[in-house]
Design a protein around this motif. Structure first.
Motif, short mmCIF file in Angstrom:
data_model
loop_
_atom_site.label_atom_id
_atom_site.label_comp_id
_atom_site.label_asym_id
_atom_site.label_seq_id
_atom_site.Cartn_x
_atom_site.Cartn_y
_atom_site.Cartn_z
N THR A 68 -106.68 -22.20 -17.25
CA THR A 68 -105.51 -22.96 -16.80
C THR A 68 -105.83 -24.42 -16.55
O THR A 68 -105.05 -25.30 -16.91
CB THR A 68 -104.96 -22.35 -15.49
N TYR A 69 -106.98 -24.68 -15.93
CA TYR A 69 -107.25 -26.03 -15.45
C TYR A 69 -108.41 -26.71 -16.17
O TYR A 69 -108.71 -27.87 -15.92
CB TYR A 69 -107.56 -26.01 -13.95
N ASP A 70 -109.12 -25.96 -16.99
CA ASP A 70 -110.30 -26.52 -17.63
C ASP A 70 -110.23 -26.22 -19.12
O ASP A 70 -109.14 -25.99 -19.65
CB ASP A 70 -111.57 -25.92 -16.97
N ARG A 71 -111.36 -26.22 -19.77
CA ARG A 71 -111.34 -26.02 -21.22
C ARG A 71 -111.81 -24.63 -21.63
O ARG A 71 -112.43 -24.45 -22.67
CB ARG A 71 -112.21 -27.07 -21.89
N GLY A 72 -111.55 -23.66 -20.76
CA GLY A 72 -111.84 -22.28 -21.14
C GLY A 72 -113.29 -21.88 -21.00
O GLY A 72 -113.72 -20.90 -21.61
N TYR A 73 -114.04 -22.64 -20.21
CA TYR A 73 -115.40 -22.19 -19.93
C TYR A 73 -115.87 -22.73 -18.58
O TYR A 73 -115.23 -23.61 -18.00
CB TYR A 73 -116.38 -22.59 -21.05
N ASN A 97 -124.21 -21.01 -8.40
CA ASN A 97 -122.78 -21.33 -8.31
C ASN A 97 -122.20 -21.44 -9.72
O ASN A 97 -122.91 -21.29 -10.70
CB ASN A 97 -122.59 -22.66 -7.57
N ILE A 98 -120.89 -21.76 -9.78
CA ILE A 98 -120.28 -22.03 -11.09
C ILE A 98 -119.57 -23.38 -11.02
O ILE A 98 -118.99 -23.73 -10.00
CB ILE A 98 -119.32 -20.90 -11.52
N GLN A 99 -119.65 -24.12 -12.11
CA GLN A 99 -119.06 -25.46 -12.15
C GLN A 99 -118.02 -25.54 -13.26
O GLN A 99 -118.21 -25.00 -14.33
CB GLN A 99 -120.17 -26.49 -12.41
N PHE A 100 -116.96 -26.26 -12.95
CA PHE A 100 -115.95 -26.56 -13.96
C PHE A 100 -116.03 -28.05 -14.27
O PHE A 100 -115.99 -28.88 -13.36
CB PHE A 100 -114.56 -26.17 -13.47
N ASN A 101 -116.14 -28.37 -15.54
CA ASN A 101 -116.45 -29.75 -15.93
C ASN A 101 -115.26 -30.64 -16.24
O ASN A 101 -115.42 -31.83 -16.42
CB ASN A 101 -117.40 -29.75 -17.13
N TRP A 102 -114.07 -30.06 -16.33
CA TRP A 102 -112.96 -30.87 -16.79
C TRP A 102 -111.69 -30.76 -15.96
O TRP A 102 -110.59 -30.89 -16.49
CB TRP A 102 -112.62 -30.50 -18.25
N PRO A 103 -111.78 -30.55 -14.65
CA PRO A 103 -110.52 -30.47 -13.90
C PRO A 103 -109.94 -31.86 -13.62
O PRO A 103 -110.66 -32.86 -13.71
CB PRO A 103 -110.94 -29.81 -12.58
N ASP A 104 -108.68 -31.90 -13.31
CA ASP A 104 -108.01 -33.14 -12.91
C ASP A 104 -108.10 -33.26 -11.39
O ASP A 104 -107.90 -32.26 -10.70
CB ASP A 104 -106.54 -33.03 -13.34
N ILE A 105 -108.38 -34.45 -10.88
CA ILE A 105 -108.52 -34.60 -9.41
C ILE A 105 -107.28 -34.07 -8.70
O ILE A 105 -107.37 -33.37 -7.69
CB ILE A 105 -108.72 -36.09 -9.02
#
Lengths: 559, 143
Positions: free
Chosen positions: A77-82, A90-98
């Motif tokens: 929903t908020y990132d690029r599917g990974y 931990n897990i990191q999401f690299n492309w969310p919008d602030i």
């Protein structure tokens, strides 16, 4: 695993509401960039080279199938599917919008997750053995104590504004899989002669610019005093740690400046006073926490070792996977399985939403609906009946999660590097990929045996290069990306002591890295004695023979 | 100029700061208003101060939080404990739980926002200066 109660749920919901309000104030111009920086960091949000990065806490690396599915949903929903499994479980999401982050946090809160204290100068998410509660060699289950530390350190009023980040790791097994010797505080829990849980307390270990092995400052600390002792250490650090230079602000620098003995004395003095001012942790509190972690009721299985042996005989690839990625369980007929994210061509630790969903399903189908993240950036499925290993392997193969390389040279630990991180001096993921491609011959890699290859894109050492048997560090030389190679580091995973790598010589260009690694491997293959792994060989012969890997040019690729 | 945040008749309010006759720790006398740097070493005599101020050099500097906790728990100071210097509204809830009772804020801080940041959390995991219970307060209480 730990179950949230109303208190936990309310706290996390209030944290989301508070962070949303802070974000709104920032977006409305009522908080400056610098002010918001400090607030967002304490809630896991970095601004990276290309986009913000949100680091979600997976307390001591344990999560449920439900939680992993929610992470998959968020990534779609908020990132690029990974997502990216980090070296701190931990897990990191690299492309969310602030502006989306508060909504992401709200989604996380629905499954009892958050991003509290996953960055910033505060007590970070506590880490532990990825086989905790399931390992055959476990002495004491560290997770109840990890959860106590999690609760104690969450939004601690006195310790949210430390000189620098602060990492605590706990191990309770014969083999240290939590690398406790290279943490700000490392804890080893075991039983004393009266079968009471006690802790050895190590302080001042760490990687980064100044790698140090932690010093044991207290042996056999009774469990009831764990939190007060942590408080004493944190208080001494908060008050006396350096704040004038961020590169000298970690506790290891304070320990070094005072000397371990004098530091210990200060902690002990402070602790004695805290003991006078407070009550120890009640036994009922510890017992209450332990009941969340009682071993799952695993059905007695027809311990199908006969079947497994036969399956392995017929399927060499399966057999190799079992040999590398399947680990002993405390219960007969069961295993713990590492699902490697280190397939060739995939950045180490990157997992797609589809893979997350698949792992969540396998955990339910074959295990107890529980998943672990390792600090080597892989998944673990604990409590798997040995009779199901073949079926799991087949499905994992289809999902590209069955690379039989746990602990092998292609099981690279790697930070996001210059492709993503604004701190990095050099790219790290392409180096990992090039080496994995170079070593595509599975038989050759298997024959090499245990080799930890760790790559960091800068001296902040997120890729733990200091403790790689082979470590690669990206450095900047007049605007060019160069790589410094070290050998002989070690973080744990065996009973041998931790050690820090020794640099073999001048740094090399990106084009030369593969050649140098190839030569290091060849030198090892020439020098090794029967059954001698890379680390043992290095410790026997020292760094000198390996310096030759830099000397001859051009650097040919191996094999 | 600064504004003072404190409790008046049981309610938090913000007013213009008035001059305080601060003394340094070398000049300390009982009943004085003592101004401390965050690296001060707590002394038992300070229990008799009328007012103690701790001067925060930066928003990110947590030393004053430990010092406040020590003044409350170890020195036994029960008077007004004031945070001054780099006092930011988002740190207030941590400061309160370390025993601060009043705050000197820069004039540019919006009073409405400041008053909204006093208690963003209704409950906490740990014991604290204002909630002195054994260890993890909620676990000790509920089980």
């Amino acid at each position: 695993m730990y179950q949230y109660d109303d208190f936990d749920r309310q706290f996390v919901q209030e944290r989301v509401a508070h962070y949303r309000e802070q974000t709104e104030r920032y977006l409305a111009g009522k908080l400056s960039e610098d002010e918001f920086l400090q607030l967002r960091l304490r809630n896991g949000l970095y601004i990276q080279r290309l986009a913000p990065m949100l680091r979600v806490a997976i307390p001591y690396g344990t999560l449920s199938s439900t939680q992993l599915r929610a992470l998959a949903d968020i990534s779609m929903t908020y990132d690029r599917g990974y997502g990216h499994l980090s070296t701190r479980q931990n897990i990191q999401f690299n492309w969310p919008d602030i502006a989306d982050v508060p909504d992401i946090l709200e989604q996380l809160a629905k499954v009892n997750m958050h991003a509290i204290q996953t960055s910033g100068s505060c007590i970070r998410n506590v880490t532990t053995d990825h086989f905790a509660g399931a390992a055959a060699d476990e002495i004491v289950d560290p997770r109840p104590y990890c959860e106590l530390i999690r609760q104690w350190s969450t939004s601690h009023p006195e310790f949210e504004w430390l000189p620098r980040k602060f990492k605590i790791a706990v191990s309770g097994a014969a083999v240290d899989r939590a690398a406790v010797e290279v943490h700000d505080i490392g804890l080893r829990v075991y039983e004393d002669e009266q079968q009471q849980h006690v802790f050895d307390v190590l302080v001042g270990g760490g990687l980064g610019r100044t790698p140090v092995i932690g010093a044991t400052i207290r042996a056999a600390l009774p469990a009831k005093h764990l939190l007060s002792y942590l408080q004493a250490i944190l208080r001494v650090y908060n008050r006396y740690g350096r704040r004038d230079n961020k590169y000298k602000a970690r506790i290891k620098i304070l320990v070094r400046a005072l000397g371990a003995e004098s530091f210990t004395e200060q902690v002990e003095t402070e602790w004695a006073m805290i003991l006078n001012e407070s009550e120890p942790l009640p036994a009922t509190t510890i017992a209450h926490m332990q009941q969340f972690f009682t071993p799952p009721k695993l059905p007695v299985v027809d311990h199908g070792t006969g079947t497994l042996a036969e399956q392995r005989l017929h399927q060499p690839a399966f057999s190799r996977w079992v040999e590398r990625n399947v680990f002993p369980h405390r219960t007969k007929g069961y295993s713990n399985v590492i699902l490697s994210t280190k397939a060739i061509g995939v950045p180490p630790g990157d997992v797609s939403a589809e893979q997350m969903l698949a792992v969540a399903s396998w955990a339910e189908q074959f295990g107890v609906g529980e998943i672990r993240i390792t600090h080597e950036q892989n998944f673990v499925l604990p409590h798997i009946p040995q009779g199901d290993l073949l079926a799991l392997w087949q499905q994992a193969q289809a999902a590209d999660l069955a690379t039989a390389n746990a602990g092998l040279i292609t099981d690279v630990i790697c930070c996001p590097g210059g492709d993503f991180c604004s701190l990095a001096n050099a790219k790290s993921i392409p180096i990992a990929e090039a080496i994995q491609r170079q070593l595509a011959d599975a038989d050759f890699v298997h024959d090499l045996g245990d080799v930890d290859l760790n790559i960091s894109g800068c001296m902040n050492a997120c890729g733990h290069h200091h403790v790689g048997h082979i470590g690669i560090l990206g450095v900047d030389k007049k605007g060019q990306e160069f790589y410094q190679i070290s050998l002989g580091g070690h973080a744990g995973h065996s009973n041998t002591q931790a050690s820090l790598g020794q640099i073999i010589g001048p740094s090399v260009s990106r084009q030369q890295v593969q050649g140098v690694i190839g030569k290091i491997i060849n030198i090892y293959l020439t020098l090794r004695q029967p059954d001698e792994n890379f680390l043992s060989c290095f410790r026997r012969v020292g760094v000198a023979p390996f310096k030759a890997s830099l000397k001859e040019r051009p650097h040919d690729a191996v094999a | 100029m600064t504004q003072l945040l404190n409790q008046q008749g049981g309610r938090w309010s913000i007013s213009a700061s008035t001059d305080t006759a601060w003394v340094s720790l070398e000049e300390f006398q009982p009943d004085a208003a003592l101004l401390l740097d965050v690296d001060a070493e707590p002394q038992a005599a300070w229990a008799s101060a009328r007012l103690i101020g701790i001067d925060f050099p930066a928003l990110t500097d947590g030393r004053g939080l430990s010092l406040a906790a020590l003044l409350r728990q170890r020195v036994g100071f029960t008077g007004d404990l004031r945070a001054i210097g780099a006092v930011h509204e988002d740190i207030l809830h941590f400061m309160l739980r370390c025993g601060f009772t009043s705050f000197e804020l820069a004039d540019d801080r919006d009073p409405e926002i400041v008053l909204g940041q006093l208690a963003p959390y209704s409950q906490h995991y740990q014991t604290s200066v204002i909630n002195p219970m054994p260890a993890l307060v909620r676990l000790a209480n509920t089980h």
